[in-house]
Each structure stands twice: as C-alpha cells, then as structure tokens.
Design an enzyme around this catalytic site. Sequence first.
Site, PDB file in Angstrom:
ATOM      1  N   CYS A   2       0.961  -1.198   0.101  1.00 50.06           N
ATOM      2  CA  CYS A   2       0.114  -0.085   0.107  1.00 50.06           C
ATOM      3  C   CYS A   2       0.896   1.211   0.076  1.00 50.06           C
ATOM      4  O   CYS A   2       2.052   1.103   0.274  1.00 50.06           O
ATOM      5  CB  CYS A   2      -0.838  -0.053   1.223  1.00 50.06           C
ATOM      6  SG  CYS A   2      -1.847  -1.470   1.376  1.00 50.06           S
ATOM      7  N   ARG A  27       2.363   0.668  -5.923  1.00 57.96           N
ATOM      8  CA  ARG A  27       2.840  -0.165  -4.727  1.00 57.96           C
ATOM      9  C   ARG A  27       1.394  -1.055  -4.433  1.00 57.96           C
ATOM     10  O   ARG A  27       1.493  -1.917  -3.622  1.00 57.96           O
ATOM     11  CB  ARG A  27       2.958   0.679  -3.572  1.00 57.96           C
ATOM     12  CG  ARG A  27       4.273   1.360  -3.516  1.00 57.96           C
ATOM     13  CD  ARG A  27       4.269   2.410  -2.504  1.00 57.96           C
ATOM     14  NE  ARG A  27       4.856   1.630  -1.102  1.00 57.96           N
ATOM     15  CZ  ARG A  27       6.019   1.443  -0.715  1.00 57.96           C
ATOM     16  NH1 ARG A  27       6.922   2.139  -0.994  1.00 57.96           N
ATOM     17  NH2 ARG A  27       5.940   0.798   0.455  1.00 57.96           N
ATOM     18  N   TRP A  84      -3.126  -2.489  -1.710  1.00 58.48           N
ATOM     19  CA  TRP A  84      -3.100  -4.065  -2.041  1.00 58.48           C
ATOM     20  C   TRP A  84      -3.659  -4.885  -1.027  1.00 58.48           C
ATOM     21  O   TRP A  84      -3.252  -4.714   0.050  1.00 58.48           O
ATOM     22  CB  TRP A  84      -1.694  -4.305  -2.314  1.00 58.48           C
ATOM     23  CG  TRP A  84      -1.220  -5.529  -2.927  1.00 58.48           C
ATOM     24  CD1 TRP A  84      -1.361  -5.888  -4.117  1.00 58.48           C
ATOM     25  CD2 TRP A  84      -0.878  -6.702  -2.002  1.00 58.48           C
ATOM     26  NE1 TRP A  84      -1.065  -7.180  -4.313  1.00 58.48           N
ATOM     27  CE2 TRP A  84      -0.830  -7.699  -3.110  1.00 58.48           C
ATOM     28  CE3 TRP A  84      -0.682  -7.039  -0.886  1.00 58.48           C
ATOM     29  CZ2 TRP A  84      -0.447  -9.014  -2.940  1.00 58.48           C
ATOM     30  CZ3 TRP A  84      -0.388  -8.328  -0.727  1.00 58.48           C
ATOM     31  CH2 TRP A  84      -0.105  -9.320  -1.379  1.00 58.48           C
ATOM     32  N   ASN A 119      -0.602   0.892   6.159  1.00 59.82           N
ATOM     33  CA  ASN A 119       0.296  -0.125   5.277  1.00 59.82           C
ATOM     34  C   ASN A 119       0.782  -1.096   6.217  1.00 59.82           C
ATOM     35  O   ASN A 119       1.621  -0.698   7.061  1.00 59.82           O
ATOM     36  CB  ASN A 119       1.240   0.771   4.146  1.00 59.82           C
ATOM     37  CG  ASN A 119       2.122  -0.271   3.582  1.00 59.82           C
ATOM     38  OD1 ASN A 119       1.770  -1.364   3.486  1.00 59.82           O
ATOM     39  ND2 ASN A 119       3.242   0.357   3.262  1.00 59.82           N
ATOM     40  N   GLY A 120       0.624  -2.434   5.897  1.00 65.81           N
ATOM     41  CA  GLY A 120       1.265  -3.350   6.837  1.00 65.81           C
ATOM     42  C   GLY A 120      -0.097  -4.444   7.116  1.00 65.81           C
ATOM     43  O   GLY A 120      -0.903  -4.541   6.441  1.00 65.81           O
ATOM     44  N   GLU A 513      13.602 -16.866 -14.668  1.00 63.77           N
ATOM     45  CA  GLU A 513      13.019 -15.731 -14.479  1.00 63.77           C
ATOM     46  C   GLU A 513      12.395 -15.114 -15.672  1.00 63.77           C
ATOM     47  O   GLU A 513      11.328 -14.560 -15.687  1.00 63.77           O
ATOM     48  CB  GLU A 513      14.761 -14.660 -14.455  1.00 63.77           C
ATOM     49  CG  GLU A 513      14.353 -13.163 -14.857  1.00 63.77           C
ATOM     50  CD  GLU A 513      13.420 -12.589 -13.793  1.00 63.77           C
ATOM     51  OE1 GLU A 513      12.887 -13.125 -12.861  1.00 63.77           O
ATOM     52  OE2 GLU A 513      12.982 -11.446 -13.857  1.00 63.77           O
ATOM     53  N   LYS A 517       8.641 -13.634 -15.760  1.00 63.81           N
ATOM     54  CA  LYS A 517       8.209 -12.741 -16.197  1.00 63.81           C
ATOM     55  C   LYS A 517       6.975 -12.881 -17.169  1.00 63.81           C
ATOM     56  O   LYS A 517       5.808 -12.083 -16.880  1.00 63.81           O
ATOM     57  CB  LYS A 517       9.246 -12.085 -17.250  1.00 63.81           C
ATOM     58  CG  LYS A 517      10.457 -11.426 -16.569  1.00 63.81           C
ATOM     59  CD  LYS A 517       9.931 -10.155 -15.783  1.00 63.81           C
ATOM     60  CE  LYS A 517       9.579 -10.111 -14.385  1.00 63.81           C
ATOM     61  NZ  LYS A 517      10.821 -10.229 -13.608  1.00 63.81           N
ATOM     62  N   GLU A 520       3.400 -13.560 -14.930  1.00 68.22           N
ATOM     63  CA  GLU A 520       2.994 -12.702 -13.885  1.00 68.22           C
ATOM     64  C   GLU A 520       2.419 -11.486 -14.851  1.00 68.22           C
ATOM     65  O   GLU A 520       1.517 -10.768 -14.345  1.00 68.22           O
ATOM     66  CB  GLU A 520       4.146 -11.965 -13.143  1.00 68.22           C
ATOM     67  CG  GLU A 520       5.393 -11.333 -13.582  1.00 68.22           C
ATOM     68  CD  GLU A 520       6.245 -10.552 -12.699  1.00 68.22           C
ATOM     69  OE1 GLU A 520       7.426 -10.668 -12.929  1.00 68.22           O
ATOM     70  OE2 GLU A 520       5.735 -10.173 -11.515  1.00 68.22           O
ATOM     71  N   HIS A 536      12.885 -36.246 -16.965  1.00 66.74           N
ATOM     72  CA  HIS A 536      12.380 -36.825 -15.449  1.00 66.74           C
ATOM     73  C   HIS A 536      11.151 -36.544 -15.152  1.00 66.74           C
ATOM     74  O   HIS A 536      10.727 -36.551 -13.917  1.00 66.74           O
ATOM     75  CB  HIS A 536      13.406 -36.372 -14.384  1.00 66.74           C
ATOM     76  CG  HIS A 536      14.875 -37.030 -14.627  1.00 66.74           C
ATOM     77  ND1 HIS A 536      15.319 -38.419 -14.694  1.00 66.74           N
ATOM     78  CD2 HIS A 536      15.957 -36.267 -15.121  1.00 66.74           C
ATOM     79  CE1 HIS A 536      16.483 -38.137 -15.095  1.00 66.74           C
ATOM     80  NE2 HIS A 536      17.006 -37.136 -15.452  1.00 66.74           N
ATOM     81  N   LYS A 635       4.080  -3.703  -6.157  1.00 69.75           N
ATOM     82  CA  LYS A 635       5.538  -3.684  -6.162  1.00 69.75           C
ATOM     83  C   LYS A 635       5.824  -3.478  -4.709  1.00 69.75           C
ATOM     84  O   LYS A 635       4.872  -3.218  -3.814  1.00 69.75           O
ATOM     85  CB  LYS A 635       5.886  -2.262  -6.703  1.00 69.75           C
ATOM     86  CG  LYS A 635       7.353  -2.126  -7.348  1.00 69.75           C
ATOM     87  CD  LYS A 635       7.696  -2.866  -8.251  1.00 69.75           C
ATOM     88  CE  LYS A 635       9.296  -2.428  -8.828  1.00 69.75           C
ATOM     89  NZ  LYS A 635       9.687  -3.636  -9.695  1.00 69.75           N
TER      90      LYS A 635
HETATM   91  C1  F6R Z   1       8.977 -10.021 -10.145  1.00 70.72           C
HETATM   92  C2  F6R Z   1       9.042  -9.212  -8.884  1.00 70.72           C
HETATM   93  C3  F6R Z   1       9.245  -9.730  -7.686  1.00 70.72           C
HETATM   94  C4  F6R Z   1      10.354  -8.956  -6.914  1.00 70.72           C
HETATM   95  C5  F6R Z   1      10.432  -9.535  -5.208  1.00 70.72           C
HETATM   96  C6  F6R Z   1      11.340  -9.101  -4.432  1.00 70.72           C
HETATM   97  O1  F6R Z   1       8.914  -9.347 -11.286  1.00 70.72           O
HETATM   98  O2  F6R Z   1       9.229  -8.081  -9.082  1.00 70.72           O
HETATM   99  O3  F6R Z   1       9.320 -11.117  -7.667  1.00 70.72           O
HETATM  100  O4  F6R Z   1      11.480  -9.445  -7.238  1.00 70.72           O
HETATM  101  O5  F6R Z   1       8.775  -9.345  -4.855  1.00 70.72           O
HETATM  102  O6  F6R Z   1      11.097  -7.846  -4.386  1.00 70.72           O
HETATM  103  P1  F6R Z   1      12.562  -6.877  -3.852  1.00 70.72           P
HETATM  104  O7  F6R Z   1      13.798  -7.099  -4.828  1.00 70.72           O
HETATM  105  O8  F6R Z   1      12.092  -5.372  -3.887  1.00 70.72           O
HETATM  106  O9  F6R Z   1      12.978  -7.475  -2.492  1.00 70.72           O
END
Ligand code: F6R
Length: 640
Positions: A2, A27, A84, A119-120, A513, A517, A520, A536, A635
Amino acid sequence: MCGIVAAVAARNVVPVLVQGLQRLEYRGYDSCGVAVHLGAAGGDASAPGAGLQRARSTARVAELQAQVERDGLSAGTGIAHTRWATHGAPAVHNAHPHFSHGPGAQAGQRPARVALVHNGIIENHEELRAELQAKGYVFESQTDTEVIAHLVDALYDGDLFQAVRAAVARLHGAYAVAVFHKDEPQRVVGARAGSPLVLGVGRAEGGEPAPHYLASDAMALAGVTDQIVYLAEGDVVDLQLGRYWVVGQDGAALTAGQRPVKTVHAHSGAVELGPYRHYMQKEIFEQPRAIADTLEGIEGIAPELFDGQGEHATAAWRVFKDIDQVLILACGTSYYSGCTAKYWLEGIAGMPTQVEVASEYRYRSSVPNPKTLVVTISQSGETADTLAALRHAQSLGMTHTLTICNVATSAMVRECELAYITRAGVEIGVASTKAFTTQLAGLFLLTLALAQAKGRLSAEDEAQHLKAMRHLPVALQAVLALEPQLIQWAEAFAQKDNALFLGRGLHYPIALEGALKLKEISYIHAEAYPAGELKHGPLALVTSAMPVVTVAPNDALLEKLKSNMQEVRARGGVLYVLADADTHIASGEGLNVVRMPEHYGVLSPILHVVPLQLLAYHTALAKGTDVDKPRNLAKSVTVE
Ligand code: F6R
C-alpha cells in the site's frame, strides 16, 4: 504494497495527495481513497460544514481524481491511500481511509471522529476487534486496519498524539499509519514499525506556516519537497501546521541530529513515461544506461566498493577476510539473480554458496556458521520476508551481512554491514527488469572482489572481466534491437495457455526468470526446468501446443542442450531458441531461432534475460493485460 500520503498545510492539499497517490500507485492498485478535514483551513473544528469527508474508489487513482474534483474536495489537512488487499476483498467499503464514528455508531448515524490509513498487517486484529466490538464499536469493513481507527478513537482523550502512541503500543505486526481527528483539524499523526514512512518537511512561503507531509516513499513528494526525514522503527511523528516532532520507540523526543533532514533528489522525471507505452517497456530499454550507471567510476576491483552505509557499517576488507561461505537470501526475481550468482561465486571465487528463498529461510531450523557472508538482494530494500530473513540470520550470530540493493535509504541498507547500491533508478513496472540486470552486475563485482580477497583473481583476469563489463551497455543495445523478432514470437505465445522454459548451468536461473516474467504479466502458465530434468517428468507435458523456450548460449553445455532440444522436437514440441551466433542452430520446422548478437561468456545471463523480458512484455501487450499493474500483484512487498 500500500501507499500512504498525508499533509498538513495552510492551503488545499488535495492535489498534492492525489499526485502522491499517482506516484505510489505501483505499490498497490486494488482501490484508493482520500480523506480530508473540512475544518482544516481555518483551524476551526466547530465551524459550520467542518468535519471529515472522504472519497474512495476501486478504480485507479485517475478515477479518484475525477471524483474529488466532482465533489470539490478541498482542505488543508488530509490523508490518502492506495491499497493492495490483504484482509478483505478489493471493495469500496474495505478501501482506506477508514473512519471511526465512535462506539455505537456507524456511517450516517454520527459524524466521523477519526480517519486513518495503514500499510502493513496487524496480526492481533481479531483479538482487538473482539475487544472493540464489546465496547460497542461497529465494523464496516473486513480489514485489519479498521481496528486501529477504532482503537485510536477509544484511546482518544483530547490529544491525538498520545492516542496514537497508546494505540500502536497495542499492535502486533507491521504498520505505517497516518491519522487525523475531528477535534484537531490541523494535525496528522503518523507512526511506523515494519512498513516504510518518511516525513517531508515543507518550506514556509508567503507568510504562511510551513506545510509538512508523510509518505511511504520520498518519490511521492517529488516536486513538493526534497527535505526528507527517514523515520525509524517505532517512531511516532506529530505533524502540525508549521511544526513537527518525532518521538522514538522509547517515548523520548528525538533531536534533529537523531532524525536528520536529508536532501533527497526524488526523481520526478523517473515517473514520466516519455515515448514509451508502459513503465516496463521503458525500464527494459533503460538497461544499458542502468548498467552503465551501476558500473560508473569503477576503475578496479577493491573491497571498498562494498563498504557499508548503514547503522552497522563497516569496512568490507575486514569482513571478506573473515568469511568462508556465502548465504544469499531474497525473493522472486531478486532470488533468481542470487541463483545466477551462485554459479559465479562457486565457479570463479571458489566460495561455497547457498541461495534461499527468504520466506523459507526465516522459518526453518538451519545450522548457522558465523563465518558466513549473508547477502540479501532486493530492489526495494523493504521486502518484508527478506528483511525478516536478514534479521533471523543476524539473530543466529551471522553478523557479516551485505546487501545488493537499489534504494540507498532503505531498511536493507541501514541494517547490513556492507552494501552495493545498484543504480537502476526508480523501478515502477511491477515486473522487475532493470533491477535484475543491475543486481547481476553488482553480484558479478562481488564475485570478483571475493575472488581477489581469496587470491583467486589475477590482474589479467580482473582487467578482462572489467573490460567485458564496460562493454555490456553496447552489447545490451544490440540485444534490444532484436525486439521485432520477439514481437513475432509473442504473437504465437499470446494464443497459448502454457509454456516451458529450459536452460542449463548459469542460464537455468535465466529460464526461471523468463517464466516468471511471462506468467506474472501475461497470465500464461509458465514453468522453467534445467534442461537435463526434462526427461524426468516435464517431457510428459510436451505436445505441439506447448512452446518450449530454450536459452542456448555457446557454452560448455551446448551439446547437452541440443540433445534436450531433440527430445522436445521428437514429441512435436515447438522450440523457441535464443542461440548465440556461433551455435549453428538454425530455424526450421518447429524450431524458431533468435540469434544473439555476440557470445558473452560468464556475463551472458545479463544479455539473455533481455529477450525473455521483451517476449513477456509483447505477449502481455498482445493479450491486452495491464502490463504495469498485473492482477493481484504489487511492487515492494512490505507485508509477509
Ligand atoms: C517479479 C518481481 C518480484 C520481486 C520480489 C522481491 O517481477 O518484481 O518477484 O523481485 O517481490 O522484491 P525486492 O527485490 O524489492 O525485494
């Protein structure tokens, strides 16, 4: 997670609140809201029309903005939030700000007394809810946050600051809050523990008292103030018209020396899209610049590159000579950069390395070794699981800690002995891109520094590695030029429900990775395997409906990988191969090849991830998903 913005000023703060929310929207974007004290401008809580008013929406901040403009919302005291969802579905009644109308009353029955954003996560919210319900408080949401609003109301005795201090003392869990009360129109009280909150100090102008602000991130205040106080764990801050003060966890007022005002050049430009359609696209294309900035000024490998910057800062050379293994802790994309680094740290520096998902490590019994260098990797530096894993490692006696982090002012940097700050710049797209490649650059430098400390790096090798690193921005530009071919791939992927990603060695984490990508942002189910694992189990999934992305650099494992590709072709699977120019893999029936411009040796993961980012981006675009704000995600995951 949030985002919070709050302000107390002599003039209308609604535009500042809404603009701040726009900057924090990445966020969390399930819902948003703003609340103001209509008695604020004149400071008279009993003036006709004075009182608390709010606007909330489950649409985006742009919709909220239209709503507040329609309603003509205008006041000098206000709080705002972008959410969020954790407790309670994304719905208007769960959106912040939350009001308390006092015991025995709900909306419409009595004017609101307290407005609060949070937030939390409050872990003891059920117990507090039962206690407050017994006192007659009526709950209108399913959130854990609403208990704090009622708790502040229950503890209020004419002084909001004291009420908030008493309320947060009852909370278990993580919080950053901003609160105001109907009887104190020109006052906002904030508090934080476990979730970030900064204080923005405004400047007095035109004879008016100075405005002051709170925000989850200094970036929300870009263009409003660059004078920032980073609040510490347990701080409670009192914002009044023209003045503020901060009290620490122990209740003692803090001096300017203890909570200094820092000039922070929050990048308002970084939040502009420029010619790009999405932040993710912008950030993918910023990677040559981000890597160049991250490596700027590095003339040679030296431990000082990793010297600490936080509360426990120390000199890296002391630490490097004292350690004999590495433990990497991170989440998500940052975890995959750690997985890549394991190959470097063991292969080049000869350093035994373990990589763990932070949320697993923090709760399992492990065998601590004080000679471990604990490395956390985080874009935000605020990820709750990574921070908790770091603190867990410290509590086990592993005090040698280093972070590779993109935010110099973050908790991660403050709490680690050593740090390497990547200079990716603000990353707004929820799917991490430039943070990942700059983390890899930082981790490669760490590998070289540890190799040097262990006497495993010759001057010649050092010079060669540095030369290759300096050439990365140019090499990345050439990879970005492959975009048209990846758009073609994306058109095919947008029709699929599943995809497999394969890699070997250093490029297995790159396959992981790439799959993350794709899933998500395009919502296509994607999984990654070390190519040797195919037979396997996962080979059973391969049919003509299953695209199989293969990362195929010309390294020692290429011939093995070619055999794995044959296994896929023999089952009718369609291959999408990222091949180095000299691999002699050519497009054909069921085999689509994008040729990488040059072979890049041990640094090749930094290049090979970029086409996978572009593939995910263009697939999402073709499917019409919300690229920068994928469903259910946010984020900076500041809750567990
Ligand atoms: C995926 C992504 C997340 C972050 C994860 C860790 O694209 O962005 O998987 O990598 O939440 O976040 P940080 O790097 O901020 O600790």
